[in-house]
Write an enzyme that holds these catalytic residues in place. Structure first.
Site, PDB file in Angstrom:
ATOM      1  N   ASN A   7      -5.735  -5.356   4.263  1.00 45.70           N
ATOM      2  CA  ASN A   7      -6.883  -4.411   3.917  1.00 45.70           C
ATOM      3  C   ASN A   7      -6.766  -4.375   2.392  1.00 45.70           C
ATOM      4  OD1 ASN A   7      -8.853  -2.565   3.537  1.00 45.70           O
ATOM      5  ND2 ASN A   7      -8.248  -0.967   5.006  1.00 45.70           N
ATOM      6  N   ARG A  96      -9.771  -7.047   6.646  1.00 51.17           N
ATOM      7  CA  ARG A  96     -10.763  -5.887   6.909  1.00 51.17           C
ATOM      8  C   ARG A  96     -11.799  -6.169   5.850  1.00 51.17           C
ATOM      9  NH1 ARG A  96     -10.246   0.458   7.198  1.00 51.17           N
ATOM     10  NH2 ARG A  96     -12.289   0.946   7.614  1.00 51.17           N
ATOM     11  N   HIS A 185     -16.868   1.780   9.997  1.00 50.59           N
ATOM     12  CA  HIS A 185     -15.718   2.447  10.948  1.00 50.59           C
ATOM     13  C   HIS A 185     -15.828   1.468  12.458  1.00 50.59           C
ATOM     14  CE1 HIS A 185     -15.372   6.530   8.770  1.00 50.59           C
ATOM     15  NE2 HIS A 185     -14.414   5.791   8.243  1.00 50.59           N
ATOM     16  N   GLY A 217     -12.792   9.869   5.282  1.00 50.92           N
ATOM     17  CA  GLY A 217     -14.150   9.289   5.838  1.00 50.92           C
ATOM     18  C   GLY A 217     -14.564   9.482   7.253  1.00 50.92           C
ATOM     19  N   ARG A 246     -17.097  13.112   0.360  1.00 53.41           N
ATOM     20  CA  ARG A 246     -18.791  12.420   0.267  1.00 53.41           C
ATOM     21  C   ARG A 246     -19.546  13.669   0.675  1.00 53.41           C
ATOM     22  NH1 ARG A 246     -16.779   7.736   3.379  1.00 53.41           N
ATOM     23  NH2 ARG A 246     -15.829   6.259   1.766  1.00 53.41           N
ATOM     24  N   GLU A 391      -6.999   0.701  13.742  1.00 53.26           N
ATOM     25  CA  GLU A 391      -7.833  -0.356  13.222  1.00 53.26           C
ATOM     26  C   GLU A 391      -7.311  -1.757  13.236  1.00 53.26           C
ATOM     27  OE1 GLU A 391      -9.174   2.918  10.776  1.00 53.26           O
ATOM     28  OE2 GLU A 391     -11.127   1.821  10.687  1.00 53.26           O
TER      29      GLU A 391
HETATM   30  P1  ADP Z   1      -8.945   7.720   5.723  1.00 54.92           P
HETATM   31  O1  ADP Z   1     -10.414   7.841   6.115  1.00 54.92           O
HETATM   32  O2  ADP Z   1      -8.456   7.670   4.532  1.00 54.92           O
HETATM   33  O3  ADP Z   1      -8.521   6.643   6.721  1.00 54.92           O
HETATM   34  P2  ADP Z   1      -7.524   9.542   7.806  1.00 54.92           P
HETATM   35  O4  ADP Z   1      -8.021   8.958   9.218  1.00 54.92           O
HETATM   36  O5  ADP Z   1      -6.109   9.015   7.364  1.00 54.92           O
HETATM   37  O6  ADP Z   1      -8.363   9.147   6.245  1.00 54.92           O
HETATM   38  O7  ADP Z   1      -7.679  10.961   7.438  1.00 54.92           O
HETATM   39  C1  ADP Z   1      -7.166  11.863   6.542  1.00 54.92           C
HETATM   40  C2  ADP Z   1      -7.441  13.266   6.609  1.00 54.92           C
HETATM   41  O8  ADP Z   1      -6.669  13.529   7.972  1.00 54.92           O
HETATM   42  C3  ADP Z   1      -7.094  14.243   5.673  1.00 54.92           C
HETATM   43  O9  ADP Z   1      -7.886  15.095   5.469  1.00 54.92           O
HETATM   44  C4  ADP Z   1      -5.839  14.795   6.045  1.00 54.92           C
HETATM   45  O10 ADP Z   1      -5.414  16.131   5.753  1.00 54.92           O
HETATM   46  C5  ADP Z   1      -5.816  14.713   7.508  1.00 54.92           C
HETATM   47  N1  ADP Z   1      -4.477  14.677   8.352  1.00 54.92           N
HETATM   48  C6  ADP Z   1      -3.898  13.679   8.579  1.00 54.92           C
HETATM   49  N2  ADP Z   1      -2.696  13.821   9.268  1.00 54.92           N
HETATM   50  C7  ADP Z   1      -2.851  15.176   9.468  1.00 54.92           C
HETATM   51  C8  ADP Z   1      -1.602  16.269   9.721  1.00 54.92           C
HETATM   52  N3  ADP Z   1      -0.735  15.646  10.420  1.00 54.92           N
HETATM   53  N4  ADP Z   1      -2.309  17.312  10.270  1.00 54.92           N
HETATM   54  C9  ADP Z   1      -3.633  17.781   9.550  1.00 54.92           C
HETATM   55  N5  ADP Z   1      -4.431  17.056   9.130  1.00 54.92           N
HETATM   56  C10 ADP Z   1      -4.080  15.677   8.957  1.00 54.92           C
END
Ligand code: ADP
Length: 406
Positions: A7, A96, A185, A217, A246, A391
């Protein structure tokens, strides 16, 4: 059979090497600060998320993605710490790719025509598509003869009916510029909806599922019989409900109003909408939900407001998709926030209790940090499930399938 998943971002590159016979991740990692001058950083994990996980961090200059990937190959094949003896063990590479426009409706093997489609979609995915294409070209250079497969974020959404994907603009704009809702997604929504059907013991053709991918996102998708009938993101990932940075969808006049009043360019306006809005913009704290949760706990009003707005917008989207689907068998929460933030799920499920959703609040509180399962009670009219998305596995499975069929 080993499949490498790549990716590539503009200054970063995420990767995973999977053994597809067992669907296990042999190694994964992230190269950062590529082409930024100075020193780049590579974080490489062997047997990630297992008891034997081992992390190696290397700092090195990465003038381009080639140097970063060369270091990845040397770690993957390292005499002591390597997970393969030689790069020739890699059977295929899955990439990706963000945007495939209207031409791409399924995963494809990369050829010159596919690369041209990715190029043609640069205006639709200006930050991602050029980087994704670069990832493919680097793989072609470093792994000559190994087939490359492109898995597009937009392909799952291409089944949407026209009334769902059209914007209320002059029809010529759609015809000339392909301005429409695409949705993103796709790999995540596809993976969790298929898993949900499996968990229900149902044929996916007979299911109506709403999948909520809530991360940095975020998007929500309505899936009928395994096909997307509507999704919240639009022409780009900016559309839908508010996210980490966003804004989500707005009254379009807001944009011209601000641009004229502040005398700022379209580019500057897009920066506000993409990078300075959402949880970050409303709370003034952070785009990371964990920081927003901490601030809310300490009584910060704007952190609380940002959350209340997000929960409301998610519930409203689910409600509209319940109507679009003509009912719903299951709702899935996934991605960073969806998998880890019980309060979000509880508040959303309170909103949609009018649809017959009943939540097991005790289990919901415990469901985080890898704990997954059914969030609804046996009496709930709609099953609510927490499923961890994957993914990379979808990309690797698609890649294997395409290459095996060659
Ligand atoms: P991306 O869209 O970059 O793939 P992710 O699916 O990894 O994002 O999600 C990131 C978000 O998830 C962040 O806002 C983060 O705070 C939240 N997050 C990730 N792990 C945890 C956790 N263990 N507890 C609470 N929130 C989490």
């Amino acid at each position: 059979m080993k499949v490498l998943v790549i990716n590539a971002g503009s200054s970063s590159c995420k990767y995973q090497l999977l053994e597809m016979d067992t669907e296990t991740v042999l190694a994964s990692g992230l190269a950062e600060r590529i082409g930024q001058g100075g020193t780049g950083k590579l974080t490489h994990k062997i047997a990630p998320d297992t008891d034997h996980e081992e992390k190696i961090v290397r700092e090195s200059a990465f003038p381009t993605h080639v140097e970063a990937m060369e270091l990845v190959i040397s770690l993957l094949t390292d005499a002591e710490k390597g997970v393969i003896k030689d790069k020739s063990e890699i059977y295929a590479i899955g990439h990706r790719v963000l945007h495939g426009g209207e031409s791409i409706t399924e995963t494809v093997k990369v050829d010159e025509n596919v690369k041209q489609i990715i190029r043609d979609c640069f205006p639709l995915g200006p930050l991602h598509n050029p980087a994704n294409l670069m990832g493919i070209e680097v793989a072609e250079k470093l792994f000559p003869g190994v087939p490359n497969v492109a898995v597009f974020d937009t392909e799952f959404g291409m089944a949407m009916p026209q009334e769902a994907y059209m914007y209320g603009l002059p029809y010529e704009i759609y015809e000339e510029m392909h301005i429409r809702r695409y949705g993103f997604h796709g790999t995540s929504h596809r993976y969790v909806s298929q898993k949900m059907a499996e968990l229900m013991g149902r044929n996916i053709e007979d299911t109506k599922i709403i999948t909520c991918h809530i991360g940095n996102g975020s998007s929500i998708t309505a899936i009928k019989g395994g096909k997307v009938i509507d999704t919240s993101m639009g022409l780009t990932p900016l559309g839908g409900f508010m996210m980490g940075t966003r804004s989500g969808s707005l009254d379009p006049s807001v944009i011209t109003f601000i641009a004229e009043k502040e005398n700022i360019s379209a580019e500057e306006m897009l920066k506000i909408l993409n990078k300075e809005s959402g949880l970050l913009g409303v709370s003034g704290i952070s785009s990371d939900d964990r920081d927003v949760c901490a601030a809310e706990e300490h009584g910060n009003h704007r952190a609380h407001l940002a959350h209340e707005m997000l929960y409301y917008q998610i519930a409203k989207t689910i409600g509209s998709y319940y109507v679009a689907l003509g009912g719903c068998d299951a709702i899935v929460f996934t991605a960073g926030i969806g998998e880890n933030q019980p309060q979000l799920r509880e508040t959303v499920c309170d909103y949609i209790s009018c649809l017959g959703v009943e939540m097991d609040k005790e289990f919901n509180k415990k469901a985080k940090c890898g704990v997954t399962g059914t969030l609804s009670t046996p009496n709930s009219k709609i099953r609510v499930e927490l499923i961890a998305t994957n993914e990379e596995l979808v990309i690797a499975r698609d890649t294997k399938e395409i290459v095996e069929a060659l």
